[in-house]
Design an enzyme around this catalytic site. Structure first.
Site, PDB file in Angstrom:
ATOM      1  N   ASP A  88       8.560  21.349-134.536  1.00 56.45           N
ATOM      2  CA  ASP A  88       7.827  20.787-133.402  1.00 56.45           C
ATOM      3  C   ASP A  88       6.334  20.995-133.703  1.00 56.45           C
ATOM      4  O   ASP A  88       5.953  21.768-134.591  1.00 56.45           O
ATOM      5  CB  ASP A  88       8.225  21.448-132.086  1.00 56.45           C
ATOM      6  CG  ASP A  88       7.848  20.559-130.899  1.00 56.45           C
ATOM      7  OD1 ASP A  88       7.024  19.634-131.072  1.00 56.45           O
ATOM      8  OD2 ASP A  88       8.367  20.786-129.791  1.00 56.45           O
TER       9      ASP A  88
HETATM   10  C1  BGC Z   1       6.818  18.184-128.120  1.00 56.31           C
HETATM   11  C2  BGC Z   1       7.652  17.240-128.966  1.00 56.31           C
HETATM   12  C3  BGC Z   1       6.792  16.075-129.385  1.00 56.31           C
HETATM   13  C4  BGC Z   1       5.591  16.600-130.157  1.00 56.31           C
HETATM   14  C5  BGC Z   1       4.650  15.514-130.636  1.00 56.31           C
HETATM   15  C6  BGC Z   1       5.514  18.573-128.792  1.00 56.31           C
HETATM   16  O1  BGC Z   1       4.683  19.244-127.909  1.00 56.31           O
HETATM   17  O2  BGC Z   1       7.568  19.339-127.794  1.00 56.31           O
HETATM   18  O3  BGC Z   1       8.775  16.794-128.241  1.00 56.31           O
HETATM   19  O4  BGC Z   1       7.525  15.154-130.136  1.00 56.31           O
HETATM   20  O5  BGC Z   1       4.842  17.459-129.297  1.00 56.31           O
HETATM   21  O6  BGC Z   1       3.919  14.981-129.582  1.00 56.31           O
END
Ligand code: BGC
Length: 736
Positions: free
Chosen positions: A238
């Site tokens: 993530d």
């Molecule tokens: C989220 C993800 C997301 C990523 C990119 C993170 O904060 O948990 O689900 O895809 O950011 O924006």
């Protein structure tokens, strides 16, 4: 250039091993980290382009713009809890295909969706982004979502592995969960996404699980994901999650996002040079990344800098269909569908400013969005006078929420009084209340299940003024419904995407049947909910203390009342589940049992029913000495049918050994304990309680199949003998 409507991937079928052989160590390491927020590293001299990634689950945001809203537009399909309410894999894959087409318009070949964490607690900020409290329903819909995306030549990314069910301290907290609960609930949708959906990418969670960060965890990423499930795609972090170079490099992580690199990239090259990471690990990562990109044609597809999203009629149609199929009619005294009305009062802040999606990384800028007020004005316009009163405001930011709180209760009195008067003078009041992307958002959990602001008071006073009041709840997760018994009709419309208004109007006037069913239990009180007392946790730990008894499994085990049960939803017509037949009275170990269910539309209108099949274990799930605790029943099959008046059909659901299995852990200490007590090394009486091998086991016995219209409305119970046995099921046994 990408062909936006190109459905079939155009693999360039590059010789990946030959390419890897021509790379320097630094180039290989550079490929394992992003270069910026949305692109992977490119090696021009070898013809390897950057690959663009984009969020997310309800639209393709693309890679431009400093914030979520100043980006190029995208179709906005309903959020995942709405998709969960459709109980319809075909509707879900049509909607996700629309998102994938928009991803390709933006030159993105990786979509960061679907999110398959579970609705463990109503106040988690990202429930709206997830399908359901039930892992089987989540898994089936995730498989559908993935197939819609990947058929468009876009890699789907199932996220976030695993137990990512709180926003509070989400980057550091540790979800403390036992192995059986992990396997039977929280890992199951991931297992289905991999083994049934052949998903090509997976994102790890921010949180730790039992003390360890997942990107560093070899057991999750190598043993379970790749070893047991046969995952062949790529694993990414993530965004800016906690990762360490050496453990993650050995553990099976392929891509650190976003760039610039921190743990991978140059740091990984250094670790290889210093002999701390074997170069073969790095080669494996590069091979998996390039093979996956190549498989969908991304290596032959240079990123186009301009983003040119198209507002296609088929994408609009898929979004509208999904929004409509998601709408759940919770109660109805006959006021719906609306007809023959001279005057309708439309009331409530969300009638004019609906929540079409939740907040955080799932946000997109829709091509357009239609409010319930606009749609109702259009649909009821001729011959029906429509008046509107917001009644109260719903804050859209922390500043607004603070200002409303300090203005005090009296501040909304004037607006509520106007709304009450409008309701009194109308034939029917339609009150649209709920939350929005400020109240339900990534990054923050809700503090209460109550409707924000003065909305509950507004609803209660409108109902008191006009008993013919239809209350529409526009939220992504459960809210308190103290007025449920008093409203003439109660509708849950979720975060329905750009077409929410049209879909809602279709259902309210009866052009569409309310076809949604609850993918989550609506509790009576927050104190009754399974994780109450263990949410969001303390001292950095989130104890999954309810274990297997999550969602309806909990309320059933504890005999707790609920506001509306899992799977509930009414139609404008009536259905009868006439008969249930199994293909055999006994399921042998590697067999398949077909369950045929006869359904009839006994009413006067066309409509939809969702046939739900739950499996109950021998003894009803109590834990006798020598037995295992089993939930009283668990969803193991479902099908949505659409029937005209008087029409009948037979749906076929299939069960296999996994439908009856539970996960048992290895108890390596048992023989040691017995020998220490002077007993035998193997005690046949307790053998089944202390396994020498972990795996999925089936106890032999008579199981019940409960077939009905919700977890609480069971029309037929049939019994089936299941062979079972002392050995775990073979690894090839599919989860669903
Ligand atoms: C989220 C993800 C997301 C990523 C990119 C993170 O904060 O948990 O689900 O895809 O950011 O924006």
């Amino acid at each position: 250039m990408t062909g936006p409507d190109k459905a079939v991937p155009d693999s360039s079928a590059r010789d990946i091993d030959e390419l890897i052989g021509r790379m320097t160590l630094d180039e290989k390491a550079a490929l394992t980290a992003g270069v910026d927020a949305w692109h992977t590293f490119a090696i021009e001299r070898l013809g390897i382009p950057p690959v663009r990634l984009t969020d997310g689950p309800n639209g393709a945001r693309g890679a431009t713009g400093p914030d979520y809203l100043s980006v190029t537009p995208s179709v906005c399909i309903p959020s995942a809890s709405a998709l969960g309410a459709t109980w319809d894999p075909d509707v879900v894959s049509a909607a996700s295909a629309a998102v994938a087409r928009q991803a390709r318009d933006k030159s993105a070949r990786v979509l960061l969706a679907p999110t398959v964490n579970l609705h463990r607690h109503p106040l988690w900020g990202r429930n709206f982004e997830c399908f359901s409290e039930d892992p089987f329903l989540s898994g089936k819909l995730a498989v559908a979502f993935i197939s819609g995306v990947q058929a468009q030549g876009v890699i789907a990314t199932v996220k976030h592995l695993v137990c990512n069910e709180t926003e509070f301290e989400r980057r550091t907290s540790s979800s403390e969960v036992d192995e059986r609960t992990l396997r039977e609930l929280y890992l199951l949708p991931f297992e289905m996404a991999v083994r049934e959906g052949d998903v090509l990418a997976l994102m790890t969670s921010y949180n730790r699980v039992n003390g360890r960060y997942v990107p560093d965890n070899e057991r999750f990423l190598s043993e379970i994901l790749r070893g047991e499930w046969g995952f062949r795609g790529l694993v990414m972090t993530d965004w800016s999650a906690g990762v360490t170079t050496i453990e993650a490099a050995r553990g099976g992580l392929d891509l650190e996002m976003p760039g610039p690199a921190r743990a991978f990239g140059p740091a990984l090259a250094r670790a290889v040079r210093e002999g701390e990471v074997d170069e073969a690990h790095l080669d494996d990562k590069v091979r998996r990344l390039l093979r996956t990109f190549d498989e969908i044609g991304a290596l032959a597809d240079p990123v186009d800098k301009s983003e040119a999203p198209l507002d296609r009629p088929e994408d609009r149609a898929a979004a509208r269909r999904a929004a409509s199929e998601a709408i759940v009619l919770l109660t109805n005294d006959g006021v719906l569908p609306l007809s023959g009305l001279a005057k309708v009062a439309v009331i409530g802040p969300n009638a004019e400013l609906p929540a079409v999606m939740g907040g955080g990384s799932a946000r997109v800028k829709p091509h357009y969005s239609v409010s319930p007020l606009e749609a109702l004005r259009q649909r009821l316009g001729f011959g029906t006078e429509v008046v509107f009163e917001a009644g109260c405001a719903l804050a859209t930011s922390a500043a607004e929420a603070g200002a409303t709180a300090s203005a005090g209760a009296g501040a909304s009195e004037h607006a509520i009084a106007r709304a009450v008067e409008a309701a009194r003078q109308a034939d029917v009041a339609i009150v649209v209340v709920g939350t929005n992307d400020y109240w339900e958002s990534e990054g923050v959990d809700r503090e209460t299940m109550d409707l924000p602001g003065a909305q509950s008071e507004l609803v209660e006073r409108v109902i008191a003024a006009n008993p013919r009041s239809v209350v529409v709840v526009n939220s992504g997760a459960p809210v308190s419904l103290p007025f449920a018994d008093d409203a003439a009709a109660l509708v849950q419309c979720w975060f329905g995407g750009q077409e929410l208004g049209n879909a809602l109007a279709d259902v309210l006037v009866g052009d569409a049947d309310p076809a949604g069913r609850l993918p989550v239990t609506l509790p009576e009180r927050i104190e009754h909910t399974p994780a109450f007392g263990n949410f969001p946790g303390e001292s950095g730990q989130v104890r999954y203390g309810e274990g297997l008894l999550m969602g309806y499994r909990w309320y059933e085990a504890r005999h707790l009342p609920v506001r509306f049960p899992f799977g509930h939803g009414l139609s404008y017509t009536s259905f009868q589940i006439k008969a249930v037949r199994t293909s055999a009275s006994r399921l042998v170990r590697d067999g398949v049992l077909s369950v045929d269910v006869d359904v009839v539309n006994t009413g006067k209108r066309p409509g939809s029913e969702v046939v739900q099949l739950y499996v109950a274990p021998p003894g009803g799930g109590t834990a006798p000495p020598g037995g295992r605790l089993r939930p009283a029943k668990q969803l193991k099959g479902f099908a949505k049918v659409r029937l005209g008046p008087g029409e009948a059909t037979t749906v076929r659901l299939e069960l296999s050994a996994r439908s009856f299995a539970y996960y048992d852990v290895e108890d390596a200490a048992w023989p040691v304990l017995l020998s220490r007590l002077g007993g035998p090394h193997h005690d046949p009486e307790t053998g089944a309680l202390h396994r020498s091998k972990a795996g999925w086991y089936v106890d032999p016995g008579t199981y019940q199949l409960h077939v009905g219209r919700s977890s609480a409305d069971i029309a037929h119970i049939v019994e089936v003998d299941v062979e079972g046995g002392p050995e775990p099921l073979p690894a090839t046994e599919r989860p669903g």
